[in-house]
Structure formats: C-alpha cells, structure tokens
Write a protein that holds these residues in place. Sequence first.
Motif, PDB file in Angstrom:
ATOM      1  N   PHE A 173       9.628-101.684  14.041  1.00 43.70           N
ATOM      2  CA  PHE A 173      10.687-101.698  15.039  1.00 43.70           C
ATOM      3  C   PHE A 173      11.934-102.326  14.435  1.00 43.70           C
ATOM      4  N   GLN A 174      13.021-101.570  14.421  1.00 42.84           N
ATOM      5  CA  GLN A 174      14.319-102.064  13.949  1.00 42.84           C
ATOM      6  C   GLN A 174      14.193-102.801  12.610  1.00 42.84           C
ATOM      7  N   ASP A 175      13.564-102.156  11.642  1.00 43.13           N
ATOM      8  CA  ASP A 175      13.458-102.675  10.276  1.00 43.13           C
ATOM      9  C   ASP A 175      12.808-104.051  10.195  1.00 43.13           C
ATOM     10  N   GLY A 176      11.747-104.251  10.972  1.00 49.48           N
ATOM     11  CA  GLY A 176      10.958-105.463  10.815  1.00 49.48           C
ATOM     12  C   GLY A 176      11.158-106.506  11.887  1.00 49.48           C
ATOM     13  N   ARG A 177      11.528-106.080  13.078  1.00 49.75           N
ATOM     14  CA  ARG A 177      11.707-107.030  14.174  1.00 49.75           C
ATOM     15  C   ARG A 177      10.533-106.958  15.147  1.00 49.75           C
ATOM     16  N   ASP A 178      10.312-108.081  15.811  1.00 45.66           N
ATOM     17  CA  ASP A 178       9.387-108.133  16.924  1.00 45.66           C
ATOM     18  C   ASP A 178      10.019-107.376  18.096  1.00 45.66           C
ATOM     19  N   LEU A 179       9.214-107.013  19.091  1.00 48.37           N
ATOM     20  CA  LEU A 179       9.752-106.298  20.247  1.00 48.37           C
ATOM     21  C   LEU A 179      10.747-107.139  21.042  1.00 48.37           C
ATOM     22  N   THR A 180      10.761-108.448  20.835  1.00 42.41           N
ATOM     23  CA  THR A 180      11.778-109.297  21.460  1.00 42.41           C
ATOM     24  C   THR A 180      13.130-109.115  20.793  1.00 42.41           C
ATOM     25  N   GLY A 181      13.162-108.472  19.620  1.00 40.46           N
ATOM     26  CA  GLY A 181      14.399-108.288  18.874  1.00 40.46           C
ATOM     27  C   GLY A 181      14.593-109.278  17.753  1.00 40.46           C
ATOM     28  N   TYR A 182      13.771-110.326  17.695  1.00 43.99           N
ATOM     29  CA  TYR A 182      13.888-111.333  16.641  1.00 43.99           C
ATOM     30  C   TYR A 182      13.173-110.856  15.372  1.00 43.99           C
ATOM     31  N   GLU A 183      13.736-111.227  14.221  1.00 45.32           N
ATOM     32  CA  GLU A 183      13.121-110.849  12.952  1.00 45.32           C
ATOM     33  C   GLU A 183      11.803-111.573  12.771  1.00 45.32           C
ATOM     34  N   ASP A 184      10.828-110.871  12.191  1.00 42.64           N
ATOM     35  CA  ASP A 184       9.507-111.441  11.990  1.00 42.64           C
ATOM     36  C   ASP A 184       9.251-111.649  10.501  1.00 42.64           C
ATOM     37  N   GLY A 185       8.631-112.779  10.166  1.00 43.86           N
ATOM     38  CA  GLY A 185       8.266-113.023   8.773  1.00 43.86           C
ATOM     39  C   GLY A 185       9.450-113.329   7.875  1.00 43.86           C
ATOM     40  N   THR A 186      10.460-114.009   8.402  1.00 46.47           N
ATOM     41  CA  THR A 186      11.684-114.282   7.639  1.00 46.47           C
ATOM     42  C   THR A 186      11.397-115.053   6.353  1.00 46.47           C
ATOM     43  N   GLU A 187      10.499-116.029   6.412  1.00 48.33           N
ATOM     44  CA  GLU A 187      10.266-116.891   5.257  1.00 48.33           C
ATOM     45  C   GLU A 187       9.001-116.513   4.479  1.00 48.33           C
ATOM     46  N   ASN A 188       8.639-115.240   4.509  1.00 48.60           N
ATOM     47  CA  ASN A 188       7.487-114.784   3.746  1.00 48.60           C
ATOM     48  C   ASN A 188       7.688-115.036   2.256  1.00 48.60           C
ATOM     49  N   PRO A 189       6.663-115.528   1.551  1.00 53.63           N
ATOM     50  CA  PRO A 189       6.767-115.615   0.089  1.00 53.63           C
ATOM     51  C   PRO A 189       6.858-114.219  -0.516  1.00 53.63           C
ATOM     52  N   GLU A 190       7.473-114.120  -1.666  1.00 55.37           N
ATOM     53  CA  GLU A 190       7.665-112.824  -2.321  1.00 55.37           C
ATOM     54  C   GLU A 190       7.209-112.887  -3.768  1.00 55.37           C
ATOM     55  N   GLY A 191       6.954-111.718  -4.349  1.00 59.42           N
ATOM     56  CA  GLY A 191       6.604-111.626  -5.765  1.00 59.42           C
ATOM     57  C   GLY A 191       5.364-112.413  -6.120  1.00 59.42           C
ATOM     58  N   GLU A 192       5.465-113.182  -7.220  1.00 57.15           N
ATOM     59  CA  GLU A 192       4.331-113.957  -7.694  1.00 57.15           C
ATOM     60  C   GLU A 192       3.899-115.000  -6.670  1.00 57.15           C
ATOM     61  N   ALA A 193       4.867-115.540  -5.928  1.00 51.89           N
ATOM     62  CA  ALA A 193       4.535-116.522  -4.898  1.00 51.89           C
ATOM     63  C   ALA A 193       3.669-115.901  -3.803  1.00 51.89           C
ATOM     64  N   ALA A 194       3.919-114.635  -3.472  1.00 51.71           N
ATOM     65  CA  ALA A 194       3.107-113.947  -2.469  1.00 51.71           C
ATOM     66  C   ALA A 194       1.677-113.783  -2.959  1.00 51.71           C
ATOM     67  N   CYS A 195       1.502-113.444  -4.234  1.00 51.78           N
ATOM     68  CA  CYS A 195       0.159-113.288  -4.800  1.00 51.78           C
ATOM     69  C   CYS A 195      -0.580-114.622  -4.830  1.00 51.78           C
ATOM     70  N   GLU A 196       0.116-115.684  -5.211  1.00 53.98           N
ATOM     71  CA  GLU A 196      -0.508-117.007  -5.242  1.00 53.98           C
ATOM     72  C   GLU A 196      -0.934-117.438  -3.845  1.00 53.98           C
ATOM     73  N   CYS A 197      -0.140-117.078  -2.866  1.00 55.06           N
ATOM     74  CA  CYS A 197      -0.403-117.467  -1.488  1.00 55.06           C
ATOM     75  C   CYS A 197      -1.544-116.666  -0.880  1.00 55.06           C
ATOM     76  N   ALA A 198      -1.577-115.360  -1.140  1.00 49.11           N
ATOM     77  CA  ALA A 198      -2.437-114.465  -0.373  1.00 49.11           C
ATOM     78  C   ALA A 198      -3.822-114.241  -0.950  1.00 49.11           C
TER      79      ALA A 198
END
Length: 295
Positions: A125-150
């Motif tokens: 919905f709207q490029d990654g927003r919750d149905l309330t309209g607020y962005e979801d997962g703004t502070e998600n780790p990315e790249g190598e940090a995402a792999c280390e986390c997940a």
Amino acid sequence: MSDFQTEILTPIPAHAVYLHCCRVANADQAHIIAALKQLSSQLSDKTVVIGLGASLLDFLNIQIPGMHAFPDFSASHLDMHAYETDLWIWLKAKERGELFHTTQQISSLLEESFRIIHQVDAYRFQDGRDLTGYEDGTENPEGEAACECAFMHHDQAALNGGSFLAVQQWQHSFAAFNAMSAIDKDHMIGRRLTDNEELDDAPESAHVKRTAQENFSPEAFILRRSMPWSLQDHGGLYFTAFGHSFDAFEAQLTRMLGLEDGIVDALFQISSPIMSSYFWCPPMQQGRLNLSALD
C-alpha cells in the motif's frame, strides 16, 4: 549460493498470501517430512518463505536451539491471541491470479499431511505504508546488518542460515483512528504522517519511542517484512519480524505492553493482535530447504 531463504530479504511484493497449515490427524512423521521436502522441491521456482511451528517440531521430536511457542504475556491483561500453527507459508507475486494458482497447487500437494486452516491476503500500500498511511519499518536494518540481524550463525549446516519468525496479525479500528485529530495520530505513532519525521515531543507512549531498537540493552534489532491486509470491512497489518533469535522481538513487545514501566504503547488505542505465532524458517542448501535437522 545462499544458505538462508533469500526471499526474506527481498522488497515487499505487490501481493502476498499467508497460509497457516495444521497437520492432519493420521499423518505420521515420515509422511510429514516427505511432504515438506516435496513442498521445497515443487516451490523452488516460486517467491516463497516457509516456516515450521513449535507444535510441528515437537511432533517430529526435533529440538531447534532457541525455538519455542509464543510466550505467555497474560500479565499485561492485553490478549495476544497466541495461536499454534504447524506450517506457515508466505507466497509473493506481482499479480493476485498467480497466488490463486500457487495456493491451489500447495493445497493439493499437502492434502495428505496438512490442511490450510487460515489464509490472509495482503498487498503493498502506497510504497510500504500501513493502512493508517504511516510508513512501516522505517528503521529496518539493511545490507549486511540485515543478515546479521535476521539469520542464525551456527557451525552446523542444518541450523546455519535459519531464522526465527514472529508473526502477528493486527486488526485496526478505523473508527477509532479516524476519530483522532492529526496531532493525536502523530503522537500515537511518534512520527509525522506528512513527512515521516520523528517527533521529539511525542509522549513516552508513542509507538516509535516504545520500540526504538537502539534504546534496548542489548539493542533489539529485528527485520520487519510486514504487509497490510484486509477482508471485507476489516483490515490492519500482518506483522512479520525475522531474527537470529526471538530475544529482540520479545524485548520490544514486553515494552509495548508496559510490563517494564507501566506505560502501554499508544498503538493499542486503535489496534490489537488477533493472532500471534512463532516459527523457525529452515536454512537453504543448493536451492532447496535444508531439512537435515528433521532427519
């Protein structure tokens, strides 16, 4: 070739289906393991993530270090609706028609060992927003940090690359949300709807402040891959959090429930989980699920 389910890291798709399956009463261990291996083989060309529940692992007499059922948070007096599910499947596609056909394929493939008991249709919905309209997962780790986390790091191939998954289907009350002023909505989330900027003057109950991952000790980073869902006049967020353990998710939820300081997350004003479950997502080996832990 990756040793983890790579679809965990890919961007949120246009459409998705979440399938919750339970084993049939007469399915024995051998048939279930064979069905899982066949499922992995048949879906090798699909965009899919697969998770196994604690109830299924217990039935198979399999011990995965760190795996357990969804915990008891009854001390909060807010019902998390913990729900045991044997098998979880996340299907992704660009078009809903693809999901229909793949779901039919899975239902037929698993019919002797599992049956689908709960299906949730979701979408971007709207490029990654919750149905309330607020962005979801703004502070998600990315790249190598995402792999280390997940993903789990282990010297055993049967465990290395596995991931622990927390699932919660949140249902929003849009009557309550729409009755709030714009300022109250922003203070509930802790960010401005208009530009997604974090609000310094938001109350301590704001969702962003309750779940600020860097404010925990140790830091509680999770990889979120949540999607909006709706059915008739009901809707909300299908929350998914992947981690190398459940610790970070449980730390965040404990704080949201106010079990540390008595401050309950303001998000509960307009939303609550109607289903909560835990899963273990097996690693990969040569393009197939590595199910050697089940052997």
